[in-house]
Design a protein around this motif. Sequence first.
Motif, PDB file in Angstrom:
ATOM      1  N   ALA A 119     -24.989  78.904  15.210  1.00  0.00           N
ATOM      2  CA  ALA A 119     -25.439  80.180  15.789  1.00  0.00           C
ATOM      3  C   ALA A 119     -26.337  80.922  14.795  1.00  0.00           C
ATOM      4  N   ASN A 120     -26.348  80.463  13.561  1.00  0.00           N
ATOM      5  CA  ASN A 120     -27.106  81.149  12.505  1.00  0.00           C
ATOM      6  C   ASN A 120     -28.617  80.909  12.691  1.00  0.00           C
ATOM      7  N   GLY A 149     -21.784  73.580  16.686  1.00  0.00           N
ATOM      8  CA  GLY A 149     -20.658  74.212  15.978  1.00  0.00           C
ATOM      9  C   GLY A 149     -21.014  75.649  15.630  1.00  0.00           C
ATOM     10  N   GLY A 150     -19.997  76.439  15.298  1.00  0.00           N
ATOM     11  CA  GLY A 150     -20.177  77.877  15.103  1.00  0.00           C
ATOM     12  C   GLY A 150     -21.322  78.272  14.182  1.00  0.00           C
ATOM     13  N   HIS A 159     -12.161  68.612  20.310  1.00  0.00           N
ATOM     14  CA  HIS A 159     -12.916  69.845  20.103  1.00  0.00           C
ATOM     15  C   HIS A 159     -14.364  69.571  19.639  1.00  0.00           C
ATOM     16  N   SER A 187     -18.855  73.892  11.605  1.00  0.00           N
ATOM     17  CA  SER A 187     -17.968  74.915  12.177  1.00  0.00           C
ATOM     18  C   SER A 187     -17.067  75.457  11.079  1.00  0.00           C
ATOM     19  N   GLY A 188     -16.031  76.203  11.487  1.00  0.00           N
ATOM     20  CA  GLY A 188     -15.106  76.751  10.507  1.00  0.00           C
ATOM     21  C   GLY A 188     -14.203  75.681   9.907  1.00  0.00           C
ATOM     22  N   GLY A 218     -16.827  86.115   9.172  1.00  0.00           N
ATOM     23  CA  GLY A 218     -17.725  86.083   8.030  1.00  0.00           C
ATOM     24  C   GLY A 218     -19.157  85.654   8.322  1.00  0.00           C
ATOM     25  N   GLY A 219     -19.321  84.562   9.085  1.00  0.00           N
ATOM     26  CA  GLY A 219     -20.659  83.999   9.286  1.00  0.00           C
ATOM     27  C   GLY A 219     -21.672  85.020   9.786  1.00  0.00           C
ATOM     28  N   PRO A 220     -21.394  85.649  10.919  1.00  0.00           N
ATOM     29  CA  PRO A 220     -22.367  86.616  11.447  1.00  0.00           C
ATOM     30  C   PRO A 220     -22.602  87.788  10.493  1.00  0.00           C
ATOM     31  N   GLU A 275     -24.932  86.641   7.786  1.00  0.00           N
ATOM     32  CA  GLU A 275     -26.287  86.538   8.356  1.00  0.00           C
ATOM     33  C   GLU A 275     -26.933  87.919   8.465  1.00  0.00           C
ATOM     34  N   GLY A 318     -18.681  76.640   7.598  1.00  0.00           N
ATOM     35  CA  GLY A 318     -18.247  77.917   8.184  1.00  0.00           C
ATOM     36  C   GLY A 318     -17.184  78.590   7.319  1.00  0.00           C
ATOM     37  N   PHE A 369     -18.911  80.289   4.555  1.00  0.00           N
ATOM     38  CA  PHE A 369     -19.459  81.576   5.041  1.00  0.00           C
ATOM     39  C   PHE A 369     -18.347  82.626   5.083  1.00  0.00           C
ATOM     40  N   ASP A 370     -17.200  82.223   5.628  1.00  0.00           N
ATOM     41  CA  ASP A 370     -16.097  83.188   5.766  1.00  0.00           C
ATOM     42  C   ASP A 370     -15.579  83.646   4.402  1.00  0.00           C
ATOM     43  N   SER A 376     -22.757  77.967  20.669  1.00  0.00           N
ATOM     44  CA  SER A 376     -22.545  77.331  19.363  1.00  0.00           C
ATOM     45  C   SER A 376     -21.083  77.488  18.978  1.00  0.00           C
ATOM     46  N   THR A 377     -20.580  78.694  19.157  1.00  0.00           N
ATOM     47  CA  THR A 377     -19.176  78.951  18.820  1.00  0.00           C
ATOM     48  C   THR A 377     -18.281  78.401  19.941  1.00  0.00           C
TER      49      THR A 377
HETATM   50  O1  KG4 Z   1     -17.037  76.322  16.040  1.00  0.00           O
HETATM   51  P1  KG4 Z   1     -16.417  77.605  15.700  1.00  0.00           P
HETATM   52  O2  KG4 Z   1     -16.578  78.749  16.668  1.00  0.00           O
HETATM   53  O3  KG4 Z   1     -14.877  77.428  15.437  1.00  0.00           O
HETATM   54  C1  KG4 Z   1     -14.391  76.320  14.745  1.00  0.00           C
HETATM   55  O4  KG4 Z   1     -14.336  75.222  15.360  1.00  0.00           O
HETATM   56  O5  KG4 Z   1     -14.125  76.496  13.538  1.00  0.00           O
HETATM   57  O6  KG4 Z   1     -16.987  78.026  14.276  1.00  0.00           O
HETATM   58  C2  KG4 Z   1     -16.555  79.176  13.648  1.00  0.00           C
HETATM   59  C3  KG4 Z   1     -17.288  79.285  12.323  1.00  0.00           C
HETATM   60  C4  KG4 Z   1     -16.757  80.434  11.475  1.00  0.00           C
HETATM   61  O7  KG4 Z   1     -16.571  79.968  10.171  1.00  0.00           O
HETATM   62  C5  KG4 Z   1     -17.869  81.453  11.565  1.00  0.00           C
HETATM   63  O8  KG4 Z   1     -17.978  82.279  10.414  1.00  0.00           O
HETATM   64  C6  KG4 Z   1     -19.096  80.563  11.705  1.00  0.00           C
HETATM   65  O9  KG4 Z   1     -18.674  79.523  12.555  1.00  0.00           O
HETATM   66  N1  KG4 Z   1     -20.216  81.277  12.305  1.00  0.00           N
HETATM   67  C7  KG4 Z   1     -21.374  81.503  11.657  1.00  0.00           C
HETATM   68  C8  KG4 Z   1     -22.164  82.298  12.518  1.00  0.00           C
HETATM   69  N2  KG4 Z   1     -21.457  82.510  13.679  1.00  0.00           N
HETATM   70  C9  KG4 Z   1     -20.261  81.863  13.521  1.00  0.00           C
HETATM   71  N3  KG4 Z   1     -21.792  81.139  10.433  1.00  0.00           N
HETATM   72  C10 KG4 Z   1     -23.004  81.547  10.052  1.00  0.00           C
HETATM   73  N4  KG4 Z   1     -23.813  82.315  10.808  1.00  0.00           N
HETATM   74  C11 KG4 Z   1     -23.437  82.715  12.049  1.00  0.00           C
HETATM   75  N5  KG4 Z   1     -24.238  83.467  12.799  1.00  0.00           N
END
Ligand code: KG4
Length: 406
Positions: free
Chosen positions: A338-339, A334-335, A157, A200-201, A243-245, A248, A227, A230-231, A372-373
Amino acid sequence: MAKNNFRILAIETSCDETAVAVLECDKSKNNFEMRVISNIVASQIEIHKKWGGIYPEMASRAHLESLIPAIRESLTPFLGVKSEKLKVKSGDRKTLIHNGRTIPSHWRSPTSLIIQNFIDAIAVTTGPGLIGSLLMGVEAVQILAAYFDRPVISVNHLEGHIYSAFSAVNQKLKIKNQNDNVKFKIPKAGIFPILALIVSGGHTSLVLMRDHLKYETVGQTVDDAAGEAFDKVARILDLGYPGGPEVEKAAKSGNEKAYNLPMAMVGRDNLDFSFSGLKTAVLYLTKDVKSGRAKKFNKVDLAASFQKTVAEILTQKTIRAIKRYKPKTVILAGGVSANQYLRDHFAPAISNLQLSTFNFQPNFLAPPKNLSTDNALGIAIAGAVKFSQNKTFHWSKIEADASSVL
Ligand code: KG4
Ligand code: ZN
């Protein structure tokens, strides 16, 4: 010997997104050239929103429901039929459009014919992730590969997150629009070493790559992933899911200087991260943990201060790693990448390095935000690199591994 021109079907189901992509690759040129044929993400956000987090069993069920429609959808560009997300309009089956071959109109299931004619190998995320979710993708791929007699490419992944960044060469890349025909290249020389920060998360890792597919984790979180923090902070501040978005969004109208939050590990001469103290500091500002009594706080200011602190920790640690390894390319993926605040903070800090101690400028790459996600395009790109190096398996030799490492 692997072919120079080939197409990869890629499937990613490691967590809560059912993602399928098809990528066309040409390795014969100076650069590794790639064209996106389709990039589908069937999101489960609406399902998990109600519970404020991911229910693994529900995630597996949702993958099961979405996988076949998503695979079909990913192959529709070969039909030349316009389609919307997960609604395949299969009206005009007379039209086929690839390499001058025509699918006869009497074919009821063009999907199988398309795989037979156009797909050379199938890539799949085998881990890390939720085991039930991973199994859905891995078993689907095993069945397809056995039926169509295709080799399988096992992709981690995190490799997918790293390789997603190469699609950023063309910043116009749009997700969910499989007729985009977006092209991008992976240069054959001058990109290594790569230093990738994966946020990421489930992970916060600094990964050094001296060559394609060669990974050395040089730093990682000792507790929560960025991540995850953030959550959790979104939950503490009652901001919603994911949580992340939401953090933000809230932070946009907040004052990032309002709260002075701890930056654990930043002063230490290592490349590891820690976010659990930061999360706990946010919790303490919102309530007296012993009595459970709520304290007065400003939600948007706290969200902004938290986001700034995370961005600062990630940036400072990455700069430390850049000084140590002098990479030619720095990737943010990683997720959490996207921030926008993080991107705006991170990229200039790296560019400014040149002005101070360094006489070299690493090239900065981050995926288009929608890649990113979690997505399958990154899995397809990493899969293509593996395919070109003959790193493929018989379907019976792959298995899902929830805790696999790079
Ligand atoms: O990579 P991903 O889609 O899944 C995993 O591999 O975990 O990452 C998901 C993580 C979550 O914790 C989510 O809250 C965070 O990425 N995330 C963000 C944003 N978009 C997604 N964190 C901060 N700001 C964002 N805009
Ligand atoms: Zn991920």
